[in-house]
Scaffold this motif. Structure first.
Motif, mmCIF file in Angstrom:
data_model
loop_
_atom_site.group_PDB
_atom_site.id
_atom_site.type_symbol
_atom_site.label_atom_id
_atom_site.label_comp_id
_atom_site.label_asym_id
_atom_site.label_seq_id
_atom_site.Cartn_x
_atom_site.Cartn_y
_atom_site.Cartn_z
ATOM 1 N N ARG A 91 0.835 -1.212 0.000
ATOM 2 C CA ARG A 91 0.000 0.000 0.000
ATOM 3 C C ARG A 91 0.868 1.259 0.000
ATOM 4 O O ARG A 91 0.520 2.265 -0.623
ATOM 5 C CB ARG A 91 -0.939 -0.008 1.204
ATOM 6 C CG ARG A 91 -2.002 1.081 1.112
ATOM 7 C CD ARG A 91 -3.128 0.944 2.109
ATOM 8 N NE ARG A 91 -4.108 2.003 1.862
ATOM 9 C CZ ARG A 91 -5.144 2.266 2.632
ATOM 10 N NH1 ARG A 91 -5.388 1.519 3.693
ATOM 11 N NH2 ARG A 91 -5.977 3.246 2.340
ATOM 12 N N ALA A 92 1.991 1.211 0.702
ATOM 13 C CA ALA A 92 2.900 2.364 0.691
ATOM 14 C C ALA A 92 3.443 2.611 -0.713
ATOM 15 O O ALA A 92 3.563 3.757 -1.153
ATOM 16 C CB ALA A 92 4.044 2.126 1.663
ATOM 17 N N LYS A 93 3.743 1.540 -1.421
ATOM 18 C CA LYS A 93 4.235 1.686 -2.790
ATOM 19 C C LYS A 93 3.161 2.278 -3.695
ATOM 20 O O LYS A 93 3.431 3.170 -4.513
ATOM 21 C CB LYS A 93 4.688 0.321 -3.321
ATOM 22 C CG LYS A 93 5.317 0.371 -4.708
ATOM 23 C CD LYS A 93 5.806 -0.999 -5.147
ATOM 24 C CE LYS A 93 6.455 -0.926 -6.534
ATOM 25 N NZ LYS A 93 6.931 -2.253 -6.987
ATOM 26 N N LEU A 94 1.916 1.809 -3.546
ATOM 27 C CA LEU A 94 0.813 2.317 -4.361
ATOM 28 C C LEU A 94 0.511 3.786 -4.073
ATOM 29 O O LEU A 94 0.065 4.523 -4.954
ATOM 30 C CB LEU A 94 -0.444 1.478 -4.126
ATOM 31 C CG LEU A 94 -0.384 0.013 -4.580
ATOM 32 C CD1 LEU A 94 -1.643 -0.727 -4.146
ATOM 33 C CD2 LEU A 94 -0.201 -0.085 -6.088
ATOM 34 N N ASN A 95 0.752 4.211 -2.819
ATOM 35 C CA ASN A 95 0.473 5.591 -2.428
ATOM 36 C C ASN A 95 1.716 6.471 -2.447
ATOM 37 O O ASN A 95 1.651 7.628 -2.042
ATOM 38 C CB ASN A 95 -0.159 5.623 -1.031
ATOM 39 C CG ASN A 95 -1.602 5.184 -1.020
ATOM 40 O OD1 ASN A 95 -2.511 5.990 -1.101
ATOM 41 N ND2 ASN A 95 -1.824 3.879 -0.898
ATOM 42 N N ASP A 96 2.846 5.872 -2.883
ATOM 43 C CA ASP A 96 4.102 6.611 -2.944
ATOM 44 C C ASP A 96 4.416 7.269 -1.605
ATOM 45 O O ASP A 96 4.711 8.467 -1.513
ATOM 46 C CB ASP A 96 4.049 7.664 -4.056
ATOM 47 C CG ASP A 96 5.445 8.231 -4.376
ATOM 48 O OD1 ASP A 96 6.433 7.515 -4.114
ATOM 49 O OD2 ASP A 96 5.525 9.372 -4.865
#
Length: 488
Positions: A91-96
């Protein structure tokens, strides 16, 4: 852990006011709905919770913190199977945004990712205010084998340390990761253990309920029951659990105020908060508990931690047994000496020379990691490989076994049919699970192992969707668990 949320929520509310939402399974359906609505209405922009909080409906996420990232409770084992720690990274990757994975005893996987530069490693070198780590002493329980009574599991050194601590009006934490009073009941006439009717496991005696209970399916029977095999009433209760420790400490220190924290005493709503308040207000002198007490709690007046038996998780048929043992020992030892008074830990064990025990004694994660990672590499276990577990269960033992063997044959046929793609997939099994029967269902498993995730996922999808009849057999359940945590 739900037990830690109240403490965390209180600290965050002191800083951020009413902008906090709380999400966990201990809330009623109405309470969870209210918290979810507050997030959607943007009345809260910080969510605190257990693993399900990773699904909090924030439109934009700026930071995800996974506290005690090594903890196995982040993995959900039924219905929707997921690991909240891994989802946090996704999720952190998807939300940068940033995912911060915090732990004093990181998982081998996360440490490997940090050392291989996949993650950025940030270290805290000292406790707050540079308070010293507690001194840890190892007691060899093999020297107590000839003793009778409580000295078999509470060594004289620990008993004296409890007395000294109570004399100084300080608090004691006693840790044993096994609840109940006696974990093994044996018929004295025929020698058969008292087993659960629905599971392949022995029953645990609970003194307060005066009953034998199964910790897997909740089956129980009265303590006055006779042996199922020979009908004898002579049932000997062996082993120990937190109930027996609590009773023993009551006898040794009748004036001490003793409480117990395990799943039995915290089932009612508000029970955890009441126990933690008693520790904070120092109306509890000795707390006896399971792993619920081992992590995250901050009580400055606890200066002695007694680990009754450090070996309970070492013998599990799981390649992570050493890792889990080190983590829980280091975590529970960290509860001592968090205030202005120095702490000490008495660690009782039958394996004083095991590297997990020695690393926990020295609070040396790096030493443990170096030895453990060599074992993992030699056996090609994670983090050097990825795994998918096929869990097969059914009510008919012969049908389940036959089906598991057919599925294993199908796996090997699929691998041979496309060896250029699936050549790196290793098929282990089928084999009967360590816990062969749980809740009337017989259990088998197949383990798929490979150097990377892509061929494993492709192999599993081919197995499922090209052979739909295999995965839709009446009376047989198949669960696909990616990156399994529990191998039993």
């Amino acid at each position: 852990e739900i037990a830690l949320i109240t403490q965390m929520e209180r600290r965050f509310r002191a800083r951020f006011g009413e902008r906090i939402a709380v999400l966990h399974s201990g809330l009623s359906a109405g309470e969870r709905y209210d918290q979810w609505s507050r997030i959607l209405q943007q009345k809260a922009d910080i969510a605190i919770g257990a693993r399900s909080a990773i699904f909090a409906p924030f439109p934009e996420v700026g930071l995800i913190i996974v506290d005690e990232e090594h903890d196995s409770s982040y993995k959900q084992e039924n219905n929707l199977r997921y690991n909240a720690r891994d989802l946090a990274v996704v999720r952190a990757k998807l939300n940068d945004c940033v995912a911060l994975l915090g732990s004093a005893t990181p998982s081998i996987q996360s440490c490997y990712n940090a050392l291989s530069k996949k993650f950025i490693q940030v270290n805290l070198q000292h406790r707050i205010e540079r308070r010293p780590l507690p001194a840890i002493k190892i007691v060899d329980l093999r020297e107590s084998l000839g003793y009778r009574g409580q000295q078999r599991f509470i060594a004289p050194l620990l008993q004296q340390a409890i007395k000294d601590t109570l004399d100084h009006r300080q608090q004691v934490l006693l840790f044993l990761n096994r609840r109940g009073f006696a974990n093994f009941a044996l018929c004295q006439s025929c020698g058969q253990p008292q087993r659960c009717k629905h599971c392949d496991i022995s029953l645990t005696y609970h003194q307060k309920a005066n009953a034998f209970k199964c910790h897997y399916c909740r089956f129980s029977r009265a303590a006055t029951s006779r042996c199922d095999i020979c009908g004898s009433s002579k049932i000997k209760k062996l082993g120990l659990g937190t109930e027996k420790i609590e009773t023993t400490v009551h006898k040794l220190f009748p004036d001490a105020r003793i409480a117990r924290m395990d799943r039995d005493t915290t089932a009612r709503k508000g029970a955890i908060v009441k126990l933690l308040k008693g520790l904070k207000d120092q109306t509890i002198d000795v707390l006896v508990g399971t792993q619920m007490v081992a992590k995250g709690h901050d009580f400055p007046n606890i200066t002695l931690v007694g680990i009754i038996c450090a070996d309970l998780s070492l013998s599990f048929p799981d390649f992570r047994a050493g890792e889990r043992t080190f983590q829980i020992l280091a975590q529970v030892a960290g509860r001592a000496g968090r205030g202005s008074f120095p702490g000490q830990v008495i660690l009782q064990t039958y394996n004083p020379d095991h590297f997990s025990i020695l690393a926990a004694r020295d609070q040396d994660f790096n030493s443990f990691y170096q030895q453990e990672i060599n074992f993992r590499k030699a056996l090609n276990y994670p983090p050097f490989s990825r795994m998918i577990q096929l869990k097969i269960s059914g009510k008919d033992p012969a049908l389940t076994q036959n089906y598991a063997q057919k599925l294993g044959d199908r796996c090997r046929t699929l691998k041979m049919s496309n060896s250029s793609v699936f050549g790196t997939v290793e098929i282990m099994g089928p084999i009967e699970s360590s816990l062969a029967k749980v809740a009337r269902r017989y259990r088998w498993q197949i383990l798929l192992k490979g150097s990377s995730a892509k061929p494993l996922h492709r192999f599993t999808r081919s197995l499922m969707f090209e052979n739909p009849t295999i995965f839709n057999r009446r009376g047989i359940n198949i669960a696909v668990d990616v990156d399994p945590f529990f191998m039993m």
